[in-house]
Design a protein around this motif. Structure first.
Motif, mmCIF file in Angstrom:
data_model
loop_
_atom_site.group_PDB
_atom_site.id
_atom_site.type_symbol
_atom_site.label_atom_id
_atom_site.label_comp_id
_atom_site.label_asym_id
_atom_site.label_seq_id
_atom_site.Cartn_x
_atom_site.Cartn_y
_atom_site.Cartn_z
ATOM 1 N N SER A 210 5.463 -10.589 -5.284
ATOM 2 C CA SER A 210 5.718 -9.595 -6.321
ATOM 3 C C SER A 210 4.942 -8.341 -5.556
ATOM 4 O O SER A 210 3.305 -8.003 -5.817
ATOM 5 C CB SER A 210 5.293 -10.391 -7.654
ATOM 6 O OG SER A 210 5.400 -9.032 -8.613
ATOM 7 N N PRO A 211 5.897 -7.435 -5.321
ATOM 8 C CA PRO A 211 4.523 -5.792 -5.312
ATOM 9 C C PRO A 211 4.633 -4.902 -6.936
ATOM 10 O O PRO A 211 6.110 -4.222 -6.932
ATOM 11 C CB PRO A 211 5.859 -5.287 -4.451
ATOM 12 C CG PRO A 211 7.384 -5.989 -4.606
ATOM 13 C CD PRO A 211 7.243 -7.059 -5.215
ATOM 14 N N LEU A 212 3.303 -5.038 -6.936
ATOM 15 C CA LEU A 212 3.434 -4.078 -8.229
ATOM 16 C C LEU A 212 3.417 -2.797 -8.500
ATOM 17 O O LEU A 212 3.525 -2.336 -9.607
ATOM 18 C CB LEU A 212 1.726 -5.000 -8.888
ATOM 19 C CG LEU A 212 1.730 -6.167 -8.900
ATOM 20 C CD1 LEU A 212 0.360 -6.528 -10.105
ATOM 21 C CD2 LEU A 212 2.979 -7.251 -10.018
ATOM 22 N N ASP A 213 2.959 -1.852 -7.453
ATOM 23 C CA ASP A 213 3.285 -0.387 -7.203
ATOM 24 C C ASP A 213 4.045 0.095 -6.157
ATOM 25 O O ASP A 213 4.034 1.601 -6.236
ATOM 26 C CB ASP A 213 1.633 0.073 -7.189
ATOM 27 C CG ASP A 213 0.205 -0.937 -8.232
ATOM 28 O OD1 ASP A 213 0.555 -1.107 -8.798
ATOM 29 O OD2 ASP A 213 -0.431 -2.173 -7.364
ATOM 30 N N ALA A 214 4.253 -0.648 -5.866
ATOM 31 C CA ALA A 214 5.403 -0.331 -4.714
ATOM 32 C C ALA A 214 6.586 -0.479 -4.474
ATOM 33 O O ALA A 214 7.050 -1.983 -4.270
ATOM 34 C CB ALA A 214 4.725 -0.637 -3.563
ATOM 35 N N PRO A 215 8.142 -0.050 -4.871
ATOM 36 C CA PRO A 215 8.804 -1.222 -5.505
ATOM 37 C C PRO A 215 10.102 -1.403 -3.473
ATOM 38 O O PRO A 215 11.166 -2.373 -3.965
ATOM 39 C CB PRO A 215 9.593 -0.344 -6.723
ATOM 40 C CG PRO A 215 9.335 1.349 -5.809
ATOM 41 C CD PRO A 215 7.876 0.939 -6.058
ATOM 42 N N LEU A 216 10.042 -0.381 -2.880
ATOM 43 C CA LEU A 216 10.853 -0.450 -1.882
ATOM 44 C C LEU A 216 10.161 -1.548 -1.092
ATOM 45 O O LEU A 216 8.878 -1.745 -0.515
ATOM 46 C CB LEU A 216 10.552 0.955 -1.049
ATOM 47 C CG LEU A 216 10.850 2.356 -1.933
ATOM 48 C CD1 LEU A 216 10.987 3.171 -1.035
ATOM 49 C CD2 LEU A 216 12.744 1.863 -2.346
ATOM 50 N N VAL A 217 11.093 -1.932 -0.332
ATOM 51 C CA VAL A 217 11.010 -3.349 0.292
ATOM 52 C C VAL A 217 11.422 -2.944 1.289
ATOM 53 O O VAL A 217 13.001 -2.973 1.523
ATOM 54 C CB VAL A 217 10.115 -4.466 -0.546
ATOM 55 C CG1 VAL A 217 9.969 -4.540 -1.306
ATOM 56 C CG2 VAL A 217 11.867 -5.291 -0.441
ATOM 57 N N GLU A 218 10.959 -3.974 2.522
ATOM 58 C CA GLU A 218 12.063 -4.046 4.304
ATOM 59 C C GLU A 218 12.490 -5.598 5.262
ATOM 60 O O GLU A 218 10.800 -6.160 4.448
ATOM 61 C CB GLU A 218 11.503 -3.404 5.391
ATOM 62 C CG GLU A 218 11.809 -1.430 4.528
ATOM 63 C CD GLU A 218 11.837 -0.413 5.466
ATOM 64 O OE1 GLU A 218 11.911 -0.973 6.771
ATOM 65 O OE2 GLU A 218 11.400 0.591 5.462
ATOM 66 N N PHE A 219 13.316 -5.869 5.205
ATOM 67 C CA PHE A 219 13.017 -6.991 5.818
ATOM 68 C C PHE A 219 13.562 -7.763 7.287
ATOM 69 O O PHE A 219 13.996 -6.597 7.936
ATOM 70 C CB PHE A 219 14.267 -8.342 5.320
ATOM 71 C CG PHE A 219 13.812 -8.362 3.607
ATOM 72 C CD1 PHE A 219 13.550 -9.009 3.183
ATOM 73 C CD2 PHE A 219 15.127 -7.484 2.636
ATOM 74 C CE1 PHE A 219 13.053 -8.984 1.875
ATOM 75 C CE2 PHE A 219 14.939 -7.596 1.607
ATOM 76 C CZ PHE A 219 14.442 -8.463 0.265
ATOM 77 N N GLY A 220 11.822 -8.419 7.850
ATOM 78 C CA GLY A 220 12.555 -8.639 9.081
ATOM 79 C C GLY A 220 11.278 -7.536 10.254
ATOM 80 O O GLY A 220 10.369 -8.584 11.019
ATOM 81 N N THR A 221 11.693 -6.495 10.113
ATOM 82 C CA THR A 221 11.258 -5.374 10.815
ATOM 83 C C THR A 221 10.836 -4.235 9.951
ATOM 84 O O THR A 221 11.708 -4.098 9.035
ATOM 85 C CB THR A 221 11.334 -5.776 12.079
ATOM 86 O OG1 THR A 221 10.856 -5.008 12.924
ATOM 87 C CG2 THR A 221 12.718 -4.904 12.470
ATOM 88 N N ILE A 222 10.583 -2.803 10.282
ATOM 89 C CA ILE A 222 10.919 -1.766 10.058
ATOM 90 C C ILE A 222 12.220 -1.245 9.657
ATOM 91 O O ILE A 222 12.205 -1.333 11.343
ATOM 92 C CB ILE A 222 9.431 -0.697 10.525
ATOM 93 C CG1 ILE A 222 8.041 -1.447 9.900
ATOM 94 C CG2 ILE A 222 9.394 0.233 10.094
ATOM 95 C CD1 ILE A 222 7.339 -0.549 10.456
#
Length: 250
Positions: free
Chosen positions: A197-209
């Motif tokens: 759970s990211p409480l303060d940063a909603p953007l996520v990426e998967f595997g690598t940048i």
């Protein structure tokens, strides 16, 4: 330590649910062992450590203005930087929770803190990252990396009004570089899974940048989740630089 207690030790912190170990050379999180499952949750073969701060700096090589960045167009060349070492600044122990505090510094970041907290009666790990950031107008971004070891992981994201499986639930042309999530991301493997759970940063990426890849298909060879915490890549409508005290909790 008694059942339910949390104790700090020379290379990390543990309770009856987890053992979190630090690398003696760098102070980075090298291992998270789930005691119930009897297994390691961190991918030791990943290019980043667990909760590593990655500072991504890119020289301005594309045209300045409102021109769209198209697939196959001009790409920035990134330089990744991370703190060379984290030092243990203190520990806390109590009947409800215990924690270990790590500190570091690097150019443009005079202060970085990471607090790892374990609870006596909750099977949950809390990580709070606090940074003090200097102002720069050079193109930059910050990531926190979470290389989980979940073989054959299937990801799912809670988004507004729905739960989305990346790639499977996406139409052609949809963004696969990053995703905006509400409260959680799940990595489900065979027999166990992880809820992050990211409480303060909603953007996520998967595997690598994947930033600015404009990928036509999402390929995730490793069960790594990256928190895309901040950036100033955009040309218009956003503040040109970021500074101050920032907090990112996971």
């Amino acid at each position: 330590a008694g059942v339910g207690a949390v104790c700090g030790f020379f290379d990390g912190i543990e309770n009856r649910f987890y053992r979190v170990s630090l690398d003696p050379g760098s102070g980075a999180i090298r291992s998270v062992v789930d005691k119930d499952l009897g297994r390691e949750l961190v991918d030791a073969g990943a290019p980043w450590t667990f909760n590593q701060f990655v500072y991504d700096v890119r020289p301005q090589t594309r045209p300045v203005g409102n021109e769209p960045i198209l697939p196959g167009g001009i790409r920035d060349v990134a330089t990744e930087r991370s703190p060379a070492r984290w030092d243990v600044a203190g520990t806390r122990e109590g009947p409800v929770a215990g924690s270990v505090l790590l500190r570091a510094a690097m150019p443009r970041f005079p202060s970085l803190e990471c607090e790892i907290r374990l609870w006596s009666d909750r099977k949950r790990i809390d990580i709070e990252n606090r940074i003090r950031k200097d102002l720069t107008y050079e193109k930059e971004a910050g990531y926190w990396t979470f290389p989980f070891d979940v073989p054959d992981a299937a990801f799912a994201c809670e988004m507004p009004g729905s739960v989305v499986v990346p790639e499977r639930d996406q139409m052609e042309g949809a963004c696969r570089d990053w995703y905006s999530v509400q409260h959680w991301v799940r990595a489900q493997g065979k027999g166990f899974g992880i809820l992050w759970s990211p409480l303060d940063a909603p953007l996520v990426e998967f595997g690598t940048i994947h930033t600015e890849e404009w990928a036509g298909r999402l390929d995730v060879p490793r069960s790594t989740i990256l928190s895309y915490a901040f950036n100033n890549y955009w040309m218009t409508n956003y503040k040109a630089g970021q500074t101050g005290d920032l907090r990112f909790r996971y």
